[in-house]
Enzyme design. Sequence first.
Site, mmCIF file in Angstrom:
data_model
loop_
_atom_site.group_PDB
_atom_site.id
_atom_site.type_symbol
_atom_site.label_atom_id
_atom_site.label_comp_id
_atom_site.label_asym_id
_atom_site.label_seq_id
_atom_site.Cartn_x
_atom_site.Cartn_y
_atom_site.Cartn_z
ATOM 1 N N HIS A 99 -11.980 3.704 25.504
ATOM 2 C CA HIS A 99 -10.419 4.398 25.459
ATOM 3 C C HIS A 99 -10.252 3.263 26.688
ATOM 4 O O HIS A 99 -8.705 2.912 27.421
ATOM 5 C CB HIS A 99 -10.577 5.529 25.639
ATOM 6 N N ASP A 107 -5.218 0.284 33.407
ATOM 7 C CA ASP A 107 -5.037 1.350 32.454
ATOM 8 C C ASP A 107 -4.724 1.059 31.154
ATOM 9 O O ASP A 107 -4.251 0.208 30.841
ATOM 10 C CB ASP A 107 -3.550 2.084 31.966
HETATM 11 O O1 F6P Z 1 -8.961 8.020 29.496
HETATM 12 C C1 F6P Z 1 -10.746 8.710 29.137
HETATM 13 C C2 F6P Z 1 -10.036 10.096 29.796
HETATM 14 O O2 F6P Z 1 -11.227 10.110 29.250
HETATM 15 C C3 F6P Z 1 -9.378 10.750 28.631
HETATM 16 O O3 F6P Z 1 -10.099 10.269 27.694
HETATM 17 C C4 F6P Z 1 -9.286 12.079 28.961
HETATM 18 O O4 F6P Z 1 -8.151 12.045 28.637
HETATM 19 C C5 F6P Z 1 -9.128 11.192 31.136
HETATM 20 O O5 F6P Z 1 -9.858 10.402 30.807
HETATM 21 C C6 F6P Z 1 -9.691 12.683 31.295
HETATM 22 O O6 F6P Z 1 -10.849 12.805 31.465
HETATM 23 P P1 F6P Z 1 -11.963 13.595 31.970
HETATM 24 O O7 F6P Z 1 -10.973 14.969 32.270
HETATM 25 O O8 F6P Z 1 -12.563 14.190 30.876
HETATM 26 O O9 F6P Z 1 -12.525 13.385 32.866
#
Ligand code: F6P
Length: 474
Positions: free
Chosen positions: A166, A380
């Site tokens: 992602h 990003d």
């Molecule tokens: O974009 C990467 C990501 O892991 C998303 O999947 C998630 O919404 C965001 O970052 C925040 O991640 P976390 O709170 O799980 O560290």
Amino acid sequence: MAPTAERATFVVVANRLPVDRYAGADGREEWRTSPGGLVAALEPVLVANSGTWVGWSGAPDEKCEPFDADGMHLVPVTLSTDDVSDYYEGFSNATLWPLYHDVTAPPAFERRWWEAYHEVNRRFAAAAGEEAAEDAVVWVQDYQLQLVPALLRAERPDLRIGFFNHIPFPGYELYSRLPWRTQVVEGLLGADLIGFQRRDDASNFLRAARMLTGATTRGSVIETAPENGRSGRRLRAAPFPISIDTAGLEQLSRQPEVVARAAELRSELGNPGTILLGVDRLDYTKGILHRLRAYGELLDDGELGPPGTVLVQVASPSRERVEEYQNLRDEVELIVGRINGDHSSVGNPAIHYLHQSFPKEEMAALYLLADVMLVTPLRDGMNLVAKEYVACHHDLRGALVLSEFTGAADELRQAYLVNPYDIDGTKEAILAAVGASPSEQSRRMRPMRRRVIESDVHHWANAFLGALDMVTSN
Ligand code: F6P
């Protein structure tokens, strides 16, 4: 790990389960499906295939039995307090996160964190292997779990394994600093299909695979190096840009309560001529400081200012135990305080700063009321906020200022594109967006809306799973 008949034919493996805990009516803890786009995309696939989601509950040392929620079978993986600190906060979010985001903060390379990352990935792979039926599709999500594909394949060569990253995948010059660079690439090469957000991310990965493992590549096809006299495996690495549940969000933004809430918020803000909005997790990759600097200078220059113009900045709390995030919060709050001190009057703050998370109805109301949306990350993978803003603007009003260093900028070409490091350029773009006529706004908004309507998150999931099917049936 022998597969049995009642196991799932479709398994998602992600760091987090797709549910949040909340207090039910009788005070007992209950689970509610998380609002994110990934869950919206995968829930129908899971429900249709009686699928299983393997992930962490989000709390340390929690031992939950598997349970069902909204037609999905959920299998929790337990993380100890040490795992959270070394695998999640450490290797995932203080090593990989800054490294993969072009070193916007210095990555720390701690051997103990790497060991925890390996061990936790092994646990996720074992849990997925236990759940998956013979020949099942297993879709592994994101940078926290890059070793899972190879670990899983070693135990269960029958499985069809997809991986989607992602976040960005960095250029080789940066990636090669990682002391465990070869192991991570080998972990990913266990998949049949590796999806990235952008073409550049996929080509960065293809180069790393060639440089570090002796794999050969032709277009998006990779052939791993021959081993023990056996020829290599074939797999693919290609871009599949993620999106949002566009129709669902547009429908929400049309609800009378949301429209009324947007009007109420506008009046609470003092009915300014122009409302600028920033919505981010409080993360150093999001360029919040650069944006505030540009906005602050526009106020100093007398180009913009309250009560005619206000900025609403939502900065939702994130990874609060990681030092870089604590430092960022201090810096952001210092600059917000300075700007407000210099430019506000009683009842008319220049910046409404909200260090909070809001439900999706409130977010839709904020998007609706924003005349100008500021999305200025330094790097990003995609940035779904930009797409959410466009989805809510069925009125074809509003203007999007968007960093060219986001995946979204590859698709939303009609935004006011900026280099967020260029403060003068960002100021010019903000002024152009503020001054855009209604016809200029709709000229830009219409093609961006077409894009997010055609390429929504369901399209993304279908495209990835269709491509995985093609790779594995050849
Ligand atoms: O974009 C990467 C990501 O892991 C998303 O999947 C998630 O919404 C965001 O970052 C925040 O991640 P976390 O709170 O799980 O560290």
